[in-house]
Design a protein around this motif. Sequence first.
Motif, PDB file in Angstrom:
ATOM      1  N   LEU A   5       3.268  -0.197  44.498  1.00  0.00           N
ATOM      2  CA  LEU A   5       2.739  -1.517  44.813  1.00  0.00           C
ATOM      3  C   LEU A   5       3.053  -2.568  43.756  1.00  0.00           C
ATOM      4  O   LEU A   5       2.990  -3.748  44.036  1.00  0.00           O
ATOM      5  N   GLY A   6       3.362  -2.153  42.553  1.00  0.00           N
ATOM      6  CA  GLY A   6       3.623  -3.136  41.506  1.00  0.00           C
ATOM      7  C   GLY A   6       2.340  -3.789  41.061  1.00  0.00           C
ATOM      8  O   GLY A   6       1.305  -3.148  40.948  1.00  0.00           O
ATOM      9  N   GLU A  26      -4.764  -1.584  33.881  1.00  0.00           N
ATOM     10  CA  GLU A  26      -5.249  -2.950  34.051  1.00  0.00           C
ATOM     11  C   GLU A  26      -4.386  -3.899  33.226  1.00  0.00           C
ATOM     12  O   GLU A  26      -4.106  -3.651  32.055  1.00  0.00           O
ATOM     13  N   VAL A  27      -3.941  -4.976  33.849  1.00  0.00           N
ATOM     14  CA  VAL A  27      -3.118  -5.981  33.189  1.00  0.00           C
ATOM     15  C   VAL A  27      -3.991  -7.210  32.941  1.00  0.00           C
ATOM     16  O   VAL A  27      -4.764  -7.611  33.794  1.00  0.00           O
TER      17      VAL A  27
END
Length: 69
Positions: A5-6, A26-27
């Motif tokens: 999914l990116g 987490e970004v």
Amino acid sequence: MRLGLGLFQAPKLRYAEDIEAGRLVEVLPDFPPTPTPISVLYPRSRQLSPRVRVFVDWLVEILGPKLEA
């Protein structure tokens, strides 16, 4: 990465287990999105049925602590 999914934005509660297990990362954790409110709606002109009251109480019990965290 799950299913290729990116990057995507989704409720953290939904993917907390994947983040803890390292399947997702987490970004930008210092910049979370604004919270999305959860509402329970029912007709104001009617008395709240016992079934609906039990359901609403259950939602508060189950989701309340997770949403506060």
